[in-house]
Each structure stands twice: as C-alpha cells, then as structure tokens.
Design an enzyme around this catalytic site. Structure first.
Site, PDB file in Angstrom:
ATOM      1  N   LYS A   1       0.835  -1.199   0.000  1.00  0.00           N
ATOM      2  CA  LYS A   1       0.000   0.000   0.000  1.00  0.00           C
ATOM      3  C   LYS A   1       0.874   1.255   0.000  1.00  0.00           C
ATOM      4  O   LYS A   1       0.665   2.174  -0.797  1.00  0.00           O
ATOM      5  CB  LYS A   1      -0.902  -0.045   1.236  1.00  0.00           C
TER       6      LYS A   1
ATOM      7  N   ARG B   1      -3.507   2.976   8.591  1.00  0.00           N
ATOM      8  CA  ARG B   1      -3.780   1.693   7.929  1.00  0.00           C
ATOM      9  C   ARG B   1      -2.537   0.839   7.859  1.00  0.00           C
ATOM     10  O   ARG B   1      -1.437   1.348   7.685  1.00  0.00           O
ATOM     11  CB  ARG B   1      -4.256   1.919   6.487  1.00  0.00           C
TER      12      ARG B   1
ATOM     13  N   GLY C   1      -8.608  -7.545   4.263  1.00  0.00           N
ATOM     14  CA  GLY C   1      -9.415  -7.712   5.473  1.00  0.00           C
ATOM     15  C   GLY C   1      -8.706  -8.384   6.635  1.00  0.00           C
ATOM     16  O   GLY C   1      -9.313  -8.669   7.649  1.00  0.00           O
TER      17      GLY C   1
ATOM     18  N   MET D   1      -5.873  -7.288   8.229  1.00  0.00           N
ATOM     19  CA  MET D   1      -5.182  -6.415   9.180  1.00  0.00           C
ATOM     20  C   MET D   1      -6.098  -5.221   9.481  1.00  0.00           C
ATOM     21  O   MET D   1      -7.132  -5.052   8.861  1.00  0.00           O
ATOM     22  CB  MET D   1      -3.861  -5.942   8.583  1.00  0.00           C
TER      23      MET D   1
ATOM     24  N   ARG E   1      -3.740  -1.355  -6.263  1.00  0.00           N
ATOM     25  CA  ARG E   1      -2.930  -2.576  -6.142  1.00  0.00           C
ATOM     26  C   ARG E   1      -3.335  -3.494  -7.285  1.00  0.00           C
ATOM     27  O   ARG E   1      -4.406  -3.333  -7.872  1.00  0.00           O
ATOM     28  CB  ARG E   1      -3.161  -3.266  -4.797  1.00  0.00           C
TER      29      ARG E   1
ATOM     30  N   HIS F   1     -15.576  -8.703   1.846  1.00  0.00           N
ATOM     31  CA  HIS F   1     -14.585  -9.675   2.338  1.00  0.00           C
ATOM     32  C   HIS F   1     -14.807 -11.057   1.723  1.00  0.00           C
ATOM     33  O   HIS F   1     -13.893 -11.688   1.203  1.00  0.00           O
ATOM     34  CB  HIS F   1     -14.666  -9.744   3.872  1.00  0.00           C
TER      35      HIS F   1
ATOM     36  N   SER G   1      12.266 -45.071 -16.111  1.00  0.00           N
ATOM     37  CA  SER G   1      11.254 -44.176 -15.563  1.00  0.00           C
ATOM     38  C   SER G   1      11.189 -44.397 -14.059  1.00  0.00           C
ATOM     39  O   SER G   1      11.101 -45.529 -13.601  1.00  0.00           O
ATOM     40  CB  SER G   1       9.896 -44.472 -16.198  1.00  0.00           C
TER      41      SER G   1
ATOM     42  N   CYS H   1       7.112 -41.166 -13.451  1.00  0.00           N
ATOM     43  CA  CYS H   1       5.681 -41.423 -13.640  1.00  0.00           C
ATOM     44  C   CYS H   1       4.934 -41.574 -12.320  1.00  0.00           C
ATOM     45  O   CYS H   1       3.766 -41.919 -12.297  1.00  0.00           O
ATOM     46  CB  CYS H   1       5.471 -42.652 -14.520  1.00  0.00           C
TER      47      CYS H   1
ATOM     48  N   TYR I   1      11.548 -36.051 -19.221  1.00  0.00           N
ATOM     49  CA  TYR I   1      10.106 -35.764 -19.190  1.00  0.00           C
ATOM     50  C   TYR I   1       9.531 -36.150 -17.839  1.00  0.00           C
ATOM     51  O   TYR I   1      10.131 -36.926 -17.093  1.00  0.00           O
ATOM     52  CB  TYR I   1       9.364 -36.522 -20.319  1.00  0.00           C
TER      53      TYR I   1
END
Length: 872
Positions: free
Chosen positions: A25, A94, A103, A105, A338, A456, A764, A831, A851
């Site tokens: 903020k 704030r 919501g 704090m 924000r 909220h 694998s 896998c 992979y």
C-alpha cells in the site's frame, strides 16, 4: 534502533519497487504521488520498524521523533493541525504488508477527533450529523482495533437505539441522535477498557501505530499467511494519511473499482460506489452499493476523470488494478491501487489479452498464472439438463465462479466440524469477516445475504478459487436460530443447497455437476507454455477418455499405461483368476489366449490414439492377491469355471497369500515365476503395433518392466521378451521399432543404474514405490501417522505428494549421474505422483530429467510450471 536509519518515508520519497520496506500500500501511494495523481498526503512507517517493535514491544524514542517531524510536515502542507482549535488535522492509520492480505489487518479512520474538535468539524462543514458520525466511528474502531473491545457491543447499542426511536437506517438519524450515540459509545469504552477514550490526538496516534504493528500477528492474519504461503518474517508497514471524507453529504462518496472485471477479465471499469459514505461501508457490506456506471449519471465529470486515471494506472502497472477512491465535496481522491485479486478465468483472459496487445511478453503473461489457477479453470459447472429442471430460490451477485452443492452451516466452527465429519459444506452468513477464514477454507461454496463484489467474502473466495455468491438479499439469515428464510420457506442447518458462483443463483437440493468449460483460452496458454518450456510432459493414462483428455491438454505421449487396470473388468478378472488358480496347464493356456485378445484390443486403441508419440506400457505390476476372489459367490464362480471344488480354490488362494504383498511376489518377480504372463502381454503389444504399422500408422511402443532391482533379473527378462518379439517379426515378415526399459522404484536399482543401462533402453522413476522403500513407509498405512508428523513439523509435507528432494531426490540424481555420461541416448522420466507436483518439477528439470508424466488433469499445470522455470 541504529542511529540515523530512516524509518519513516513521506509519500513523495518512495516508489513501487520498495514493497519490502514500505509494504504494497505504501509503495503504491508513493508511486501514485510521483506520477501526479490526486492522493491525500501522508507518510509510511516501514516494515523494519514493525519487526523491531515486535521484538522490543515498545516504540523507541528515535522512531517517535521521526514520526513527530513527519506530522509537523503534514500540518504545514495541509494547513491543519493536530489538536487545533480552528482547523484540526484528522488522519487514517492503515496497515500494509508486502503482499495484499484483504481484510486481515486493521484500520482506524478519523483519528485526531476528540470532544472539542468534533464541534469545530461540525461548524466548519456546517454538517453536525457528519461530524458526530465520524467521531462515533473513531471510538468504535479505536476500541475494537487498539483495545480489543468487541465491536458488536457498539453495533448492538446502535441497533437498539434505532429500534427504540423508530429509525430504519443510519441516514435518518439527526445530530442529536449521534450525540447520544457518542455518549453511549464513550460509556461502553470506559466500561470495557477501564479508562476514558483518549482526548490527546498524539496519544491516539501512537496507540494506533502499536495496534497495527501488533495486528501482524493476529490469528486471522497468521492463518491467511499460512494458506497463501506468505512468510511470517515480513512485518507490516503503517500508512498515516490525511483524511478525506466521503460522508459529508450528497456531493461526497466513496467506492472501489477494478480496471477490468475481476470475475471474467473483460475490459472496462468495473466496481461499486456509495454516495455519502466512508470506505468501510462499501467493503464491509453494511449497505449494498451501486454499480460504478451509475456515477456517470450522477457526476459525469468525476466519472470521466476516474476512467482516465484507471487507464493511466493500468498502463503504468501493466496489470489490472483494484482502486479505492473517495469524492469529497465534488473532488476526487485516489486512496489506494494494487494489482487486483481475480478469478482464474479473469487471470487467463487478462494475461493473454495484455500479451496479445503487446503490453507484456508471452513469457511475462505465463509468469502471472499459477498452477492452481489452472485447477480453478477446470472447475465444474452444473449439468445443463439438471439445471433446467430446477428453479432458483434466490439470486445474489456472482462473486467467484464454479458450481457446488453441500449442507448449509451458519458459522465457521459448525462448518469445520461438519467438514471433519466428511460432509460437503456450504457456509451461509449475513456477511463474512476475517474471523471466518477457517470455515471458508473447508467450504464448497460461500453465500452471504449482504455485501457487494468487493466485500470480504468475495475477495477471499476469489483468491481461494471457491464458488461464492454475495449480497443475496432475498435470504433473511438468522445466525442465532441457524436458519435462513426466503418468502414463506425456511432453510435449516444441514439442508442441502446448490450454489452457482457464475450466475449468482441459489437452488434447493443437489444439482448434478459437469466438467468445466472455457478451454479455448487454456489451449492458447498451453500452446505458449509448450513452446517456451524445455521439458516434455506425458500422461499416466490407459483409458480412451483419459488419453484423449491428456492429449487435448498438450501431453506429448503416454508415460505410464498401467496394464493391470485392463484386467479388472468382470469377464477379464475371471479369466485372470482361472489362469493363476487353475492346476491344468491347458486351462491356463486357454485363459492366457483369451486375455491376450482383450489386451491386444486395448493396445490397438492406446497405440492408435498416441500415433507418432512415445507410449510407455508397463507390464503387470501388482501382486496376485489383488486379483483373488473376495466373496463367497466369486469363489464359487472361479471353482465352477476351473472345474474344481471351492475348497481347492480357497486352498490355492491361501498358498498365494503374503504377509507384505507390496514387498512380495509382484512386478518382474511374478514374471520370473510365471514368464507366460509377460510373454502374453508383449505378444499383444507387438501384434497391435504390427497391425497398426501395416495400416500406415507410425507407433512407438515402449515396454516397461516394473520393480527391477538386479541386473541379471533385467537381462533374463529382456532376453525372454526379445525372443518372443523376434519370433513374431519372423512369422509376420515385418518389424516395428520398440524399446524395452525398466522402472526405477527400488533404491538398489538407482544405485546400480549404470549396470542396468547395459540392458535398458529407457528408465522411468516410480516415485510412489521409491518413496515407500526409501522411507520404509507403507503408502497405504502411512495415512494413519503422517498427518501427525506434518502437524508436529517432523516432516514439512507428505512425501508421497511432494518429492523428498534430500533422500528420494538424491537417489534419482545418482541414477541419472551414473547413466547419462556413458549413455546420453537413454531417456529418463518420472511417472509417480510427484510428476504432477509443480514444486518437484523445477528440481527434476535441474537433475536432468527428459520428461515427467502425471495424471491427465495435472498436465496443464505441469506444462505451465515447466515454462515458468524455463524463463527464470
């Protein structure tokens, strides 16, 4: 505190890059000030000051001195003064941490008012109703935030007063009424705190700063950080800012708006406002706000100015913004911006739109998406037909999409208890507050009867990807009686409702769910991800539906087709049982022939679907006991089919029983004692491949042998299978390319992988068994104790879900290190379950995997993770 270290920054001194120090903020207020937007003046106390305060539990003299000099500067710039008889300065206090925690704090408005200055404010504005309303709000907020006085005590006193005097809303109350409320609130404060409400503005200010610092560790903030993986070590900054008032009368107002629709991602200003209100009124859901477009009619000039600022901020931050604004006597002020919280659908739309408009790169757009957003994008919707047969009982604002049903509960604790008892839960409240977070977390859907799209409930539900409907005013919720009324009907605790977060409709009873839609935009993102990513993703799949799903999601082949799943159909399992429970060799041969025909049909389908792609088929893996008859009827059926007595079959079953079947006679060990099973499977695979090749299809079967632990085991089985394959080639007079490889799932196999590499053409990792055998945890039984291990922080995660990089990971790394330098042509895949875990994927890439393979619905998330880690 070290001498001379800056702990307080004026808004003219910071920038958006300083989120660590000034919080999100504060950094954004400084940034907006620097680009010339109308931001009320003020300053920020840093997160470092917060952490020092939390350590020492007191505000030190140097920090107080620094705050004093900034207050003096603010007084000079605004021409107002704290505790002044002519022009009192009022501020808001704030919190603001690095990451937005909506919501979670605490905030205090109108700070600086006292019994004296409230009268001056009343005279100056010519609006005593406004002045007294501001003062009663300060006493209430200060009492709640600084002194932990239950805010409901104030709310109840106000409600009682209104009822007694016949007022239906706050706006009907006169100055004399608010004066009475101030008197009552002051008495509540005195009774609960044991001292009078402080009249000295400086005393109010320092107490408020300490309260904001302390709120960093309040239970709901701690819970929120745990859910969103935000570190506890960041601390919060404190923003002190000159008050601008949205509640001085009909020319003033306040609102919250997004530069795009946060639910769908569509362009254009989207938001809500209230005239003659303070900011808390919009987000707290006490009054239901109006759509921002109506401001265009009320005040076209302000609307145009605001629209322009929205465009400017989105261009500046290169992302959708969530903006809070106040209009004071016809003048617009921007209080905050924000990056806006958004649904997964909106996140995809916005990220791709910005990339296509050339605002950001494709790489940057992929960075803004998360694997969990993909999961949300694949959210269910209601089945069209079932939906058509149901009538909505109420409609609210569609705050977070998806569809869900469950039993209704009216408070967070009851919702948690029901969830723990295995129920699907819908949380239904008048409005939610940060204390409800644990209950919201376990709910399938959240419904509130009050509040708007920025309340909220709406913001938190969107962040969690939970279906949510707010402002559903047709429902009269009574939390004490645990019921909600609509018309003459009542919903009681435990009743089932269905909630549509995409339309805002609420239905009675359970409506069938359907798989999610809107996959076009996902397809685009996955295409970009596949182009940027540098590791392939295959799928664990063997049914036609799963394979098609995986390929639609961009899988580049099959990394694990489990052949045992093909034996569990009713007639197939009977043949399987006849094959290993029969004494007659002829009978066994006949059963094998029948099974081969079934298998060949399966392999024709699988290989045909994966034409041109690698397809890894694992030969039979589970212990025989999994195929054993279970019920009396099944034993009788097998006995009859084998021409034997039930006693004989029961006896044969007993001979096959094992104490620890997962460590016993399974996988390749079964093939050493019953070679005909693997021979039959390989014949079916190769015959299917030859048939398809003859039809002009290019297929790439990879035959995988499970549970190998010893080089000679592999060479013996490979020779057995090779002779079968060569014989087939000879008979058919044609050949197909194929590979034979091994599954690495036993620690010994990883440690001797270089020896296995003489016989294997690919490897694998089966991480489920490898984790089981490395830890000595039984995968099926560990659920009894693993939760305690995680709760007591002995283990960070369940190692079957998240790869144990130190142990299991080290074994994998060893295997690759032993093989790759000598045999670069041998490929390595994974896998097991962790192949779909985004955290593990980054590690697997680093150790040189070719992979990963995971379940079809996890393919998109893994493709995204790979692309993101490729751009780092």
């Amino acid at each position: 505190m070290s001498m001379g270290k800056k702990r307080v920054y004026d808004f003219t001194q910071g920038s958006k890059e300083q989120k660590d120090l000034l919080g999100g903020k504060g950094a954004n207020l400084a940034e907006m000030t620097s680009i010339g937007l109308p931001v009320p003046r003020g300053f920020t106390i840093t997160t470092e000051a917060c952490l020092e305060y939390l350590n020492s539990k007191k505000l030190d003299a140097e920090l107080i001195k620094e705050i004093e000099s900034h207050i003096a500067l603010l007084e000079k710039e605004t021409g107002k003064k704290f505790a002044d008889n002519e022009n009192p300065l009022l501020v808001s206090v704030r919190s603001g941490s690095k990451f937005s925690m909506p919501g979670m704090m605490d905030t205090i408005l109108n700070l600086g008012l006292n019994h004296q200055s409230v009268e001056i404010l009343a005279q100056k504005t010519g609006n005593p109703v406004f002045a007294y309303d501001c003062y009663r709000r300060l006493i209430q907020m200060f009492g709640d935030v600084v002194k932990a006085v239950d805010k409901n005590l104030f709310e109840e006193a106000l409600t009682d007063y209104k009822m007694k005097h016949g007022y239906t809303s706050d706006t009907e109350m006169q100055a004399v009424d608010w004066k009475q409320i101030i008197k009552q609130f002051s008495e509540i404060y005195l009774k609960e705190v044991g001292e009078k409400f402080p009249q000295e503005p400086a005393e109010q200010l320092y107490a408020a700063v300490e309260a904001v610092f302390t709120s960093w560790n309040n239970p709901r903030a701690v819970t929120y950080r745990r859910i969103h993986d935000i570190p506890d070590t960041l601390g919060t900054a404190v923003n002190i800012q000159e008050m601008v008032f949205g509640n001085t009368g009909s020319k003033s107002g306040t609102g919250v708006a997004f530069t795009r629709n946060p639910a769908t991602g569509e362009g254009g200003v989207f938001g809500e406002f209230l005239m003659n209100a303070q900011g808390e009124d919009v987000v707290a859901g006490i009054r239901t706000p109006r759509p921002i477009q109506e401001l265009k009619e009320d005040n076209p000039d302000i609307y145009r100015q605001f629209e322009k600022i929205c465009q400017q901020l989105e261009a500046h931050y290169q992302d959708m913004q969530d903006i809070e604004f106040t209009i004071e006597e016809g003048k617009l002020f921007i209080l905050q911006t924000r990056n806006g919280k958004r649904t997964a659908k909106a996140a995809f739309k916005i990220a791709t739109q910005l990339a296509e408009d050339g605002v950001i790169s494709r790489k940057e757009s992929l960075k803004r998406l998360t694997p969990s957003m993909i999961t949300q994008l694949l959210h269910p919707v209601f089945d069209e037909q079932s939906l058509a047969q149901n009538q909505a009982i109420a409609k609210g604002l569609p705050a977070s999409p998806g569809a869900a049903h469950g039993r209704v509960y009216f408070n967070a604790q009851d919702a948690q208890n029901a969830h723990e008892a295995g129920q699907k839960v819908v949380l239904l409240r008048t409005e939610t507050s940060p204390e409800d977070i644990e209950g919201m977390l376990v709910s399938e859907a959240i419904v509130t009867s009050r509040g708007g799209m920025t309340s909220h409930a709406a913001v938190v539900a969107r962040g969690m990807g939970v279906c949510c409907v707010v402002g559903c005013e047709a429902l009269n919720v009574n939390e004490k009686l645990k019921q909600a009324q609509y018309g003459a009907q009542i919903i009681k605790e435990g009743d089932i409702v269905s909630v549509d977060g995409t339309t805002g409709n609420i239905y009675r009873g359970e409506i069938k769910l359907d798989k999610a839609q809107d996959l076009e935009i996902l397809g685009k993102v996955l295409k970009w991800a596949a182009e940027i990513g540098d590791m392939k993703v295959r799928a664990n799949a063997e049914t036609v539906e799963d394979i098609k799903t995986a390929l639609d999601f961009g899988a580049s082949g099959i990394g694990l087709a489990r052949t045992e799943h093909m034996f569990f159909g009713k007639e197939r399992i009977l043949e399987m049982r006849k094959m290993f429970l029969s004494e007659e060799e002829m009978q066994r041969k006949k059963s094998l022939e029948t099974l081969k025909e079934y298998q060949k049909k399966d392999f024709l389908e699988i290989l045909s679907l994966t034409e041109g792609m690698p397809c890894t088929i694992r030969l039979l893996d589970p212990p025989l006991h999994e195929f054993m008859p279970k019920t009396k009827e099944e034993f009788e059926e097998v006995a009859k089919a084998c021409g034997q007595s039930v006693d004989f079959i029961v006896q044969r079953g007993k001979e096959l029983e094992e104490f620890n079947p997962m460590l016993g006679h399974r996988g390749c060990r079964l093939a050493v004692t019953y070679p005909e099973i693997y021979e039959m499977q390989v014949e079916a695979i190769i015959e299917a491949a030859l048939d398809l090749a003859q039809a002009g299809k290019q297929v790439k079967p990879e035959i995988m042998i499970p549970l190998i632990s010893e080089e000679r085991e592999l060479t013996y089985l490979k020779a057995l299978l090779e002779s079968k394959i060569q014989k087939l080639f000879k008979e058919r007079g044609s050949e197909v390319a194929y590979k034979i490889g091994a599954m690495l799932e036993i620690p010994r196999a990883c440690l001797t992988a270089d020896k296995l590499a003489t016989a294997a053409q690919f490897f694998s990792f089966g991480t489920n068994d490898l984790t089981q055998l490395t830890y000595g945890f039984s995968r099926d039984d560990s659920v009894k104790f693993l939760p305690e291990y995680i709760e007591k922080r002995i283990l960070k995660d369940d190692p079957f879900q998240h790869l144990d990089q130190d142990g299991v990971g080290a074994l994998m790394k060893t295997a690759i290190g032993l093989v790759k330098p000598e045999h670069p042509e041998i490929s390595f895949g994974v896998c097991g379950e962790v192949g779909g875990d985004p955290e593990a994927v980054t590690f697997l890439k680093k150790i040189g995997l070719d992979y990963v393979s995971c379940s079809p619905y996890r393919v998109p998330a893994v493709l995204l993770t790979i692309a993101q880690s490729s751009t780092k």
